[in-house]
Design an enzyme around this catalytic site. Structure first.
Site, short mmCIF file in Angstrom:
data_model
loop_
_atom_site.label_atom_id
_atom_site.label_comp_id
_atom_site.label_asym_id
_atom_site.label_seq_id
_atom_site.Cartn_x
_atom_site.Cartn_y
_atom_site.Cartn_z
CG LEU A 124 -2.03 -1.14 1.14
CD1 LEU A 124 -2.96 -1.05 2.35
CD2 LEU A 124 -2.83 -1.12 -0.16
CG ASP A 157 7.23 -9.37 -0.30
OD1 ASP A 157 7.71 -10.36 -0.86
OD2 ASP A 157 6.60 -8.49 -0.91
CG ASP A 165 3.83 -9.18 -5.15
OD1 ASP A 165 3.95 -8.23 -4.35
OD2 ASP A 165 4.80 -9.68 -5.77
CG PHE A 208 11.91 -6.21 -10.04
CD1 PHE A 208 12.02 -7.20 -11.02
CD2 PHE A 208 13.08 -5.58 -9.61
CE1 PHE A 208 13.26 -7.55 -11.55
CE2 PHE A 208 14.32 -5.92 -10.14
CZ PHE A 208 14.41 -6.90 -11.11
N GLY A 209 7.48 -5.12 -10.25
CA GLY A 209 6.14 -5.19 -9.66
C GLY A 209 5.06 -4.60 -10.53
ZN ZN Z 1 8.04 -10.43 -2.86
#
Ligand code: ZN
Length: 427
Positions: free
Chosen positions: A63, A152, A305, A323-324
């Site tokens: 978030l 994470d 994720d 990343f993401g």
């Molecule tokens: Zn991760």
């Protein structure tokens, strides 16, 4: 204060219910599930032709608040969650500052209480600053509301630190969630190591970068008895190892993201950073293994994720991009398309993966329509066609590879504690 959701097909895996019925919520709690419930004075929602399920739980979102509010806030992320059919989300601690203290955990809980339209459960960091060295204030964070611990975004690389963390997690009865990536093996990689990375001249992240850490951690889980959870599982070997450990009776689990069962590296648009995430999109065989894990029960939960990044950061050269991808608003539609419409999963099992599955990992006291349970309900359609326009997203970020896709079925309305917090505009 009451609402009755009428005439929907109620699917509640906790009680193995699958029948047409009304769901009545009074004062924020489930008051009953039965046909033709009488409910004078209640607000009415006509769910004819729709699925009515316990509120969906996403046990893995980012978030970005505090610290990265230009990418997402607790409020905007909660709106995206509601529009995705999620009534509860668990947020990862890689904020700025990292959520490794009572202060930050309490801040998130308080911000969520004021601004979020869904339930928000913070996950505390395993180590201070998620630096992988010194354990954070795990007991205090639990008291302040943390429901799990994880670093994470990063793995805990040091096996001795991980062992100690598991011992703490076990004594506090918290799940410990690992982002499995051996940083020495993945170093410098931007996508899965395979034919596509060779073709495009990009440095690869081998599947083994995940596998070696899953293997190590499962041995440590056996040693410590911790409730250990693998985040975003992406490889055939990792799924096989988690399956082996579960068959041996270890309290371990894993989650899969929609992108890892919907896409493989062969379907990436070349150099498009909306396909860049960790773990990377893997081979077609890995993708198949993740799907098999969802079918067989090795995978306990579908988790998004959801990882917002603003356009300014995603509009760089592929190698420089973070990343993401975002994922809250497309998760259910992707699961319907790739798992249910593809005839791999029943609707009951699909709902399980969004409710009782994540609940079994996180133990939030949710994911059921039992009388007295929190009045969280997800209403969705399986056949209505709709188009995902990322520019209409409630997220502050736009990094999705699914922009412009037409889906068959998806969220219709979201009820949190008896309150209708989101409903899809009629087309
Ligand atoms: Zn991760």
């Amino acid at each position: 204060m009451s609402i009755v959701i009428q005439n929907g097909r109620v699917i509640d895996p906790a009680s193995q219910t699958d029948r047409v019925a009304d769901v009545l919520i009074v004062d924020g709690r489930i008051a009953g599930v039965a046909p033709n419930l009488s409910s004078p004075g209640a607000e009415r929602f006509d769910a004819t032709g729709m699925i009515v399920a316990p509120g969906f739980i996403d046990l893995h979102v980012h978030l970005r608040e505090p610290g990265f509010e230009h990418a997402e806030t607790i409020e905007s992320g909660s709106r995206a969650a509601a529009a995705g059919g999620f009534t509860s989300v668990c947020c990862m601690p890689n904020t700025k500052p990292v959520n490794d203290s009572v202060t930050v955990t309490s801040y998130i809980v308080e911000r969520a209480r004021r601004n979020a339209i869904v339930n928000v459960f913070p996950i505390g960091a395993i180590t201070k600053g998620s630096a992988g060295v010194e354990l954070s204030a795990i007991g205090g964070m639990k008291e302040a509301g943390a429901v799990a611990i994880s670093d994470d975004g990063l793995p805990v690389m040091n096996a001795r630190v991980m062992r100690r963390a598991m011992e703490f997690a076990r004594s506090y009865d918290l799940p410990i969630i690992q982002h499995c990536e051996d940083l020495n093996l993945s170093a410098g990689g931007d996508m899965h190591e395979g034919a596509a990375s060779v073709r495009w001249g990009l440095r690869g992240i081998p599947s083994a970068a995940e596998d070696v850490m899953v293997a190590r951690d499962l041995l440590l889980a056996q040693l410590t008895g911790a409730r250990y959870h693998v985040a975003h599982i992406s490889t055939r070997n990792s799924v096989a190892m988690v399956d082996y450990a579960r068959r041996r009776g270890l309290p371990v689990s894993c989650e899969a993201t929609p992108h890892h069962f919907a896409l493989s590296d062969g379907e990436m648009a070349a150099y498009d950073s909306n396909y860049k995430m960790k773990p990377p999109l893997r081979s077609a065989g890995d993708r198949e293994a993740v799907t098999e894990g969802l079918v067989a029960g090795t995978v306990s939960a579908i988790a998004t994720d959801h990882a917002p990044h603003p356009g300014s950061e995603k509009m760089q050269e592929f190698e420089l991009c973070p990343f993401g991808i975002i994922g809250l608003e497309t998760a259910l539609a992707l699961a319907l398309e790739h798992l249910v419409h593809a005839r791999k999963l029943s609707l009951m099992r699909l709902v399980e993966l969004f409710t009782t599955g994540p609940e079994s990992v996180m133990r939030l006291g949710r994911g059921t329509l039992a009388t007295g349970a929190p009045g969280d309900v997800t209403i969705f359609a399986t056949d209505v066609a709709w188009k995902y326009d990322v520019n209409q997203s409630f997220s502050r970020s736009r990094n999705s590879p699914f922009d412009g896709r037409t889906f068959r079925g998806g969220p219709v309305a979201t009820v949190v504690a008896g309150e209708l917090v989101w409903r899809r505009d009629k087309a």
